[in-house]
Scaffold this motif. Structure first.
Motif, short mmCIF file in Angstrom:
data_model
loop_
_atom_site.label_atom_id
_atom_site.label_comp_id
_atom_site.label_asym_id
_atom_site.label_seq_id
_atom_site.Cartn_x
_atom_site.Cartn_y
_atom_site.Cartn_z
N ARG A 143 0.81 -1.22 0.00
CA ARG A 143 0.00 0.00 0.00
C ARG A 143 0.85 1.27 0.00
O ARG A 143 0.35 2.37 -0.29
CB ARG A 143 -0.95 0.01 1.20
N HIS A 144 2.14 1.13 0.30
CA HIS A 144 3.05 2.28 0.30
C HIS A 144 3.79 2.42 -1.03
O HIS A 144 4.67 3.27 -1.15
CB HIS A 144 4.07 2.14 1.43
N GLY A 145 3.44 1.60 -2.02
CA GLY A 145 4.07 1.70 -3.32
C GLY A 145 5.24 0.76 -3.53
O GLY A 145 5.96 0.88 -4.53
N LEU A 146 5.44 -0.18 -2.60
CA LEU A 146 6.54 -1.13 -2.73
C LEU A 146 6.04 -2.42 -3.40
O LEU A 146 4.88 -2.80 -3.23
CB LEU A 146 7.12 -1.49 -1.37
N GLN A 147 6.93 -3.06 -4.16
CA GLN A 147 6.67 -4.41 -4.66
C GLN A 147 7.72 -5.34 -4.05
O GLN A 147 8.91 -5.10 -4.18
CB GLN A 147 6.75 -4.48 -6.20
N ILE A 148 7.22 -6.37 -3.36
CA ILE A 148 8.09 -7.32 -2.68
C ILE A 148 7.79 -8.71 -3.21
O ILE A 148 6.66 -9.20 -3.09
CB ILE A 148 7.87 -7.29 -1.15
N ASN A 149 8.78 -9.33 -3.82
CA ASN A 149 8.62 -10.66 -4.40
C ASN A 149 9.86 -11.49 -4.11
O ASN A 149 10.84 -10.99 -3.53
CB ASN A 149 8.39 -10.54 -5.91
#
Length: 255
Positions: free
Chosen positions: A179-185
C-alpha cells in the motif's frame, strides 16, 4: 521495440551477498541494465574486487560491508548508503548460508545460525531499507528463496525451513508494504552450477539424479537468474506483489 519497462537507469540497488556466486551475477545483471549497484559481503577485499571490476566495465558500483544478523550494523550501513551513495531503490536479499547433517544429529548452533542469516538477516535489511522506500512511496525488494521453499531433501531440513519462511515473509512484506508503493517478491532458484555447488556438480550420481528429476534435463547457469531479477526490479513488475518466482527448469512443476 520498447524495452524501457526493463530499464534500471538512475536506480540504485543493494544486493546482499554479492561478492560471489549468484549474488554477484545478479548484481552484474542489474548493472548491465543501468542500475548503480552496492556490492555487499563480509569480506571487504572480495566485495571491492567485484566493484572494481564493474567500474572498469563502465558501471557504477560501491561497496558495503556489514553483518546482516546485526541489526545496529545493518541500520548504520543502510543510512550510510542512503547518505553517501543514493537512496536505495532496489534491494535483493541474497545473503544466505547452508549446513548439511541428518536432522536427528543437527547441531543446535547450526540451526540457529541458519535462521539468523537466512531469515532474521532478511528481516533486518528489509526493515531498514523499507523505511526509506515507504517515505519515498516506491521500492523493490526481492528475496532469494529456493526450490526448498516448496520441497525438502534429506540432511537440509533446517535450511528448508528457512527458505519456506522466506516465501511467507515475502507475502507478509507485501501485505504490509504494498500500500506504500513497494513491490516485494521472491526468486526461488533450482539447482544452479556455481562455485558453492562444485562438489554436487562433480558428483556424477547427483548430477544424473538431477538431470532426470528436472524437466529441462540439466543444471541451471547462474546467468539465467538475471532475467527474473531485472523483471522484478523494474517497472515491468509494477503490479506483481507477494509472489515467488521459481526459476528451476520445471523441477517444482513435475513429479
Amino acid at each position: 521495440m520498447d524495452f524501457s519497462l526493463f530499464d534500471l537507469t538512475g536506480r540504485t540497488a543493494l544486493v546482499t551477498g554479492s561478492s560471489r556466486g549468484i549474488g554477484e551475477v545478479m548484481a552484474r545483471g542489474l548493472a548491465a541494465h543501468g542500475a548503480a549497484v552496492v556490492i555487499h559481503g563480509t569480506d571487504r577485499a572480495a566485495a571491492e574486487a567485484v566493484a572494481e571490476s564493474l567500474i572498469a566495465e563502465g558501471h557504477r558500483a560501491h561497496v558495503a560491508v556489514f553483518d546482516v544478523t546485526d541489526a545496529q550494523a545493518v541500520a548504520e550501513a543502510v543510512a550510510a548508503i542512503e547518505r553517501d551513495v543514493a537512496p536505495i531503490d532496489i534491494l535483493i536479499n541474497n545473503a544466505g548460508i547452508q549446513h548439511r547433517a541428518p536432522l536427528e544429529d543437527f547441531p543446535a548452533d547450526k540451526w540457529q545460525a541458519l535462521f539468523d542469516v537466512n531469515v532474521t538477516g532478511i528481516f533486518h535489511v528489509s526493515q531498514a531499507v523499507a523505511r526509506g522506500m515507504i517515505a519515498r512511496g516506491a521500492g523493490k525488494i526481492i528475496n532469494i528463496g529456493s526450490v526448498q521453499s516448496e520441497l525438502a531433501r534429506p540432511t537440509i531440513a533446517p535450511y528448508t525451513a528457512t527458505k519456506g519462511a522466506i516465501r511467507n515473509l515475502t507475502r507478509g512484506m507485501a501485505a504490509d508494504w504494498a500500500r506504500h508503493g513497494l513491490q516485494i517478491n521472491a526468486i526461488a532458484p533450482g539447482y544452479f552450477r556455481t562455485r558453492l555447488n562444485a562438489a554436487l556438480v562433480a558428483d556424477a550420481d547427483f548430477t544424473a539424479w538431477l538431470e532426470k528429476r528436472t524437466p529441462a534435463g540439466r543444471w541451471g547457469e547462474a546467468e539465467e537468474l538475471i532475467g527474473a531479477a531485472v523483471f522484478l526490479a523494474s517497472s515491468a513488475s509494477s503490479f506483481v506483489n507477494g509472489q515467488t518466482l521459481y526459476v528451476d527448469g520445471g523441477l517444482t512443476a513435475s513429479v
